[in-house]
Design a protein around this motif. Structure first.
Motif, PDB file in Angstrom:
ATOM      1  N   GLY A 185      73.294 -86.213 122.944  1.00  0.00           N
ATOM      2  CA  GLY A 185      73.447 -86.815 121.621  1.00  0.00           C
ATOM      3  C   GLY A 185      72.540 -88.018 121.440  1.00  0.00           C
ATOM      4  N   PHE A 186      72.510 -88.901 122.433  1.00  0.00           N
ATOM      5  CA  PHE A 186      71.628 -90.066 122.344  1.00  0.00           C
ATOM      6  C   PHE A 186      70.155 -89.658 122.383  1.00  0.00           C
ATOM      7  CE2 PHE A 186      75.392 -92.552 123.668  1.00  0.00           C
ATOM      8  CZ  PHE A 186      75.302 -93.585 122.738  1.00  0.00           C
ATOM      9  N   ALA A 187      69.857 -88.560 123.067  1.00  0.00           N
ATOM     10  CA  ALA A 187      68.465 -88.103 123.158  1.00  0.00           C
ATOM     11  C   ALA A 187      67.927 -87.642 121.816  1.00  0.00           C
ATOM     12  CB  ALA A 187      68.356 -86.969 124.179  1.00  0.00           C
ATOM     13  N   HIS A 188      68.829 -87.327 120.870  1.00  0.00           N
ATOM     14  CA  HIS A 188      68.403 -86.904 119.534  1.00  0.00           C
ATOM     15  C   HIS A 188      68.119 -88.081 118.605  1.00  0.00           C
ATOM     16  CE1 HIS A 188      69.883 -82.821 120.533  1.00  0.00           C
ATOM     17  NE2 HIS A 188      69.110 -82.425 119.554  1.00  0.00           N
ATOM     18  N   LEU A 189      68.330 -89.302 119.063  1.00  0.00           N
ATOM     19  CA  LEU A 189      68.135 -90.464 118.188  1.00  0.00           C
ATOM     20  C   LEU A 189      66.724 -90.562 117.600  1.00  0.00           C
ATOM     21  CD1 LEU A 189      70.197 -93.270 119.969  1.00  0.00           C
ATOM     22  CD2 LEU A 189      70.718 -92.055 117.837  1.00  0.00           C
ATOM     23  N   PRO A 190      65.657 -90.207 118.331  1.00  0.00           N
ATOM     24  CA  PRO A 190      64.328 -90.255 117.703  1.00  0.00           C
ATOM     25  C   PRO A 190      64.233 -89.388 116.454  1.00  0.00           C
ATOM     26  CG  PRO A 190      64.108 -90.067 120.072  1.00  0.00           C
ATOM     27  CD  PRO A 190      65.554 -89.903 119.769  1.00  0.00           C
ATOM     28  N   PHE A 191      65.033 -88.332 116.388  1.00  0.00           N
ATOM     29  CA  PHE A 191      65.038 -87.491 115.194  1.00  0.00           C
ATOM     30  C   PHE A 191      65.567 -88.283 113.997  1.00  0.00           C
ATOM     31  CE2 PHE A 191      64.260 -82.883 114.907  1.00  0.00           C
ATOM     32  CZ  PHE A 191      64.391 -82.738 113.527  1.00  0.00           C
ATOM     33  N   SER A 192      66.674 -88.988 114.201  1.00  0.00           N
ATOM     34  CA  SER A 192      67.242 -89.804 113.125  1.00  0.00           C
ATOM     35  C   SER A 192      66.298 -90.926 112.733  1.00  0.00           C
ATOM     36  CB  SER A 192      68.591 -90.379 113.571  1.00  0.00           C
ATOM     37  OG  SER A 192      69.502 -89.353 113.885  1.00  0.00           O
ATOM     38  N   LEU A 193      65.659 -91.535 113.709  1.00  0.00           N
ATOM     39  CA  LEU A 193      64.722 -92.622 113.429  1.00  0.00           C
ATOM     40  C   LEU A 193      63.550 -92.129 112.599  1.00  0.00           C
ATOM     41  CD1 LEU A 193      63.866 -95.566 113.898  1.00  0.00           C
ATOM     42  CD2 LEU A 193      62.737 -94.809 116.011  1.00  0.00           C
ATOM     43  N   PHE A 208      68.547 -76.584 125.239  1.00  0.00           N
ATOM     44  CA  PHE A 208      67.555 -76.873 126.273  1.00  0.00           C
ATOM     45  C   PHE A 208      67.954 -78.113 127.073  1.00  0.00           C
ATOM     46  CE2 PHE A 208      63.713 -79.050 127.738  1.00  0.00           C
ATOM     47  CZ  PHE A 208      63.113 -78.044 128.491  1.00  0.00           C
ATOM     48  N   MET A 209      68.381 -79.152 126.375  1.00  0.00           N
ATOM     49  CA  MET A 209      68.734 -80.390 127.067  1.00  0.00           C
ATOM     50  C   MET A 209      69.942 -80.201 127.985  1.00  0.00           C
ATOM     51  SD  MET A 209      68.345 -83.260 124.096  1.00  0.00           S
ATOM     52  CE  MET A 209      66.782 -83.581 123.255  1.00  0.00           C
ATOM     53  N   GLY A 233      70.122 -80.167 132.089  1.00  0.00           N
ATOM     54  CA  GLY A 233      71.343 -80.657 132.709  1.00  0.00           C
ATOM     55  C   GLY A 233      71.888 -81.930 132.104  1.00  0.00           C
ATOM     56  N   TYR A 234      71.521 -82.245 130.850  1.00  0.00           N
ATOM     57  CA  TYR A 234      72.049 -83.438 130.186  1.00  0.00           C
ATOM     58  C   TYR A 234      73.538 -83.244 129.882  1.00  0.00           C
ATOM     59  CZ  TYR A 234      67.278 -85.140 129.187  1.00  0.00           C
ATOM     60  OH  TYR A 234      65.996 -85.598 129.279  1.00  0.00           O
ATOM     61  N   SER A 235      74.282 -84.345 129.952  1.00  0.00           N
ATOM     62  CA  SER A 235      75.662 -84.311 129.488  1.00  0.00           C
ATOM     63  C   SER A 235      75.663 -84.274 127.965  1.00  0.00           C
ATOM     64  CB  SER A 235      76.416 -85.549 129.973  1.00  0.00           C
ATOM     65  OG  SER A 235      75.916 -86.706 129.320  1.00  0.00           O
ATOM     66  N   PRO A 236      76.774 -83.878 127.323  1.00  0.00           N
ATOM     67  CA  PRO A 236      76.811 -83.875 125.853  1.00  0.00           C
ATOM     68  C   PRO A 236      76.505 -85.239 125.244  1.00  0.00           C
ATOM     69  CG  PRO A 236      78.641 -82.597 126.714  1.00  0.00           C
ATOM     70  CD  PRO A 236      77.988 -83.249 127.896  1.00  0.00           C
ATOM     71  N   VAL A 237      77.015 -86.309 125.868  1.00  0.00           N
ATOM     72  CA  VAL A 237      76.763 -87.656 125.346  1.00  0.00           C
ATOM     73  C   VAL A 237      75.281 -88.014 125.475  1.00  0.00           C
ATOM     74  CG1 VAL A 237      77.269 -90.115 125.638  1.00  0.00           C
ATOM     75  CG2 VAL A 237      79.109 -88.428 125.820  1.00  0.00           C
ATOM     76  N   ARG A 238      74.704 -87.716 126.616  1.00  0.00           N
ATOM     77  CA  ARG A 238      73.283 -88.022 126.813  1.00  0.00           C
ATOM     78  C   ARG A 238      72.414 -87.218 125.864  1.00  0.00           C
ATOM     79  NH1 ARG A 238      69.816 -87.133 132.430  1.00  0.00           N
ATOM     80  NH2 ARG A 238      67.858 -88.073 131.683  1.00  0.00           N
ATOM     81  N   SER A 287      59.591 -80.181 131.850  1.00  0.00           N
ATOM     82  CA  SER A 287      59.060 -81.029 130.782  1.00  0.00           C
ATOM     83  C   SER A 287      59.812 -82.355 130.725  1.00  0.00           C
ATOM     84  CB  SER A 287      59.175 -80.325 129.430  1.00  0.00           C
ATOM     85  OG  SER A 287      58.380 -79.163 129.401  1.00  0.00           O
ATOM     86  N   SER A 288      59.055 -83.446 130.571  1.00  0.00           N
ATOM     87  CA  SER A 288      59.634 -84.787 130.541  1.00  0.00           C
ATOM     88  C   SER A 288      60.153 -85.121 129.150  1.00  0.00           C
ATOM     89  CB  SER A 288      58.581 -85.818 130.965  1.00  0.00           C
ATOM     90  OG  SER A 288      59.008 -87.134 130.657  1.00  0.00           O
ATOM     91  N   TYR A 289      61.249 -85.871 129.109  1.00  0.00           N
ATOM     92  CA  TYR A 289      61.797 -86.294 127.821  1.00  0.00           C
ATOM     93  C   TYR A 289      60.854 -87.259 127.117  1.00  0.00           C
ATOM     94  CZ  TYR A 289      64.722 -88.623 124.384  1.00  0.00           C
ATOM     95  OH  TYR A 289      65.200 -89.159 123.214  1.00  0.00           O
ATOM     96  N   PHE A 290      60.353 -88.246 127.831  1.00  0.00           N
ATOM     97  CA  PHE A 290      59.566 -89.311 127.204  1.00  0.00           C
ATOM     98  C   PHE A 290      58.149 -88.881 126.822  1.00  0.00           C
ATOM     99  CE2 PHE A 290      62.860 -91.715 129.450  1.00  0.00           C
ATOM    100  CZ  PHE A 290      63.298 -92.529 128.426  1.00  0.00           C
TER     101      PHE A 290
END
Length: 345
Positions: free
Chosen positions: A154-162, A141-142, A147-152, A205-208
């Motif tokens: 990846g960083f967008a998944h950080l809330p999952f790890s947190l 989806f991202m 249209g997120y880049s692969p790096v973006r 849908s917004s990320y935040f």
């Protein structure tokens, strides 16, 4: 080699490939080999390698996953699909029968006779099915729709790890005071709520306001359930079987992830194709041609498929909740004595 543009992101097929991620395992494997040379020798146990069990279990599970995959593409009554289901059943039944007769079984069936332990394994199977699918569909989806880049991405998944880390820390403090069922039950409810939050996703849908809070809540619930499942799986296990008991739990998670991802990918593709036939193919063709109306139609269809998959994943978590409530109930005293040697990967 080519270049396509998606929501302002340039995708170059000649620079990056998903296959590069496989090379991450190379330095890790080298470090493991180097580290093994400095490990102290432990107690030596004599046994036999269960080659027949390993072959039938691996072949049976591979055939099962392949059959589910083909069922989505060819149809559930297709001869190939039916044949692979038959092969899977024969191999897995053979595996279970061999484990009963083998003096050194790969899967000691005595470990499954305990209700707490068997419940933990089946629960982890369902949790794995939902969790692996979440990573997969969120990434799609991202990157495809948003249209997120692969790096973006990846960083967008950080809330999952947190969320996972926070839940694990809190759970470890409560493990000595509450039973696994008391800890895991609410966690699965929270995870199901977070997963349900994903179900109305749209291209706008917004990320935040949507993705980030849903990821965090889902991770909190899943993280809260991992430790209780581990403790329930090893509660009352003989010291020599502790490693096997925890390994079976990890195996259940991986098998659940493979089967769940296969099932939910089929569900997602069918839902997307109902709105736009071959939506994924149409999406990339539209990107290459710059057909904006078709890009929007395809993005809407793909988003619909992903949301149906998320809603279906809620069913896996609710099934895990039912199994937890009806089977898992080891006491805190049993759990804290056995928990130290086990780690979930």
């Amino acid at each position: 080699m080519g270049t396509a543009r998606c929501r302002g992101v340039t995708l170059r097929s000649d620079y990056l490939s998903w296959r590069w991620v496989m090379f991450v395992n190379v330095p890790i494997g080298v470090l493991v080999l180097l580290g093994a040379r400095v490990l102290a020798s432990g107690e030596k146990l004599h046994g036999e390698l269960d080659v027949r069990g390993a072959a039938t279990a691996t072949g049976g599970l591979t055939a099962l996953v392949y059959a589910i995959t083909q069922g989505g593409d060819r149809g559930w009554t297709d001869p190939v699909t039916f044949g692979m289901f038959t092969v899977a059943a024969i191999l897995l039944i053979t595996f279970l029968r061999s484990q009963r007769r083998n003096r050194h079984p790969l899967l000691p069936l005595r470990l499954l006779r305990n209700r707490n332990r068997a419940g933990a394994y089946v629960t982890m199977l369902s949790i794995g099915a939902a969790m692996f699918a979440t990573f997969y569909f969120l990434s799609l989806f991202m990157q495809q729709v948003k249209g997120y880049s692969p790096v973006r991405a990846g960083f967008a998944h950080l809330p999952f790890s947190l969320g996972m880390g926070m839940a694990a820390g809190i759970g470890s403090r409560l493990a000595g005071r509450f039973s696994p069922r008391t800890l895991a039950g609410p966690g699965l409810v929270v995870a199901a709520g977070g997963m349900l939050w994903f179900s109305p996703l749209e291209p706008s849908s917004s990320y935040f306001t949507h993705l980030m809070p849903a990821m965090f809540i889902t991770a909190l619930g899943l993280g809260a359930s991992f430790l209780p499942m581990t403790l329930g799986a090893i509660s009352g296990v003989d010291r020599n079987d502790t490693g096997i008991a925890s390994a079976i739990l990890n195996t259940a998670q991986q098998i659940g992830g493979a089967v769940g991802l296969t099932v939910l990918a089929t569900v997602s593709t069918s839902a997307a194709d109902d709105q736009l036939p071959h939506a994924d193919v149409a999406f990339f063709r539209a990107l290459a041609s710059g057909d904006q109306p078709l890009i929007q139609r395809a993005a809407d269809a793909l988003s619909h498929g992903y949301t149906v998959a998320f809603a279906s994943a809620v069913g896996f978590l609710l099934a895990a909740l039912v199994i937890t409530v009806t089977t898992l109930n080891a006491s805190p005293q049993q759990r804290t004595e056995d928990a130290a040697p086990v780690h979930i990967g």
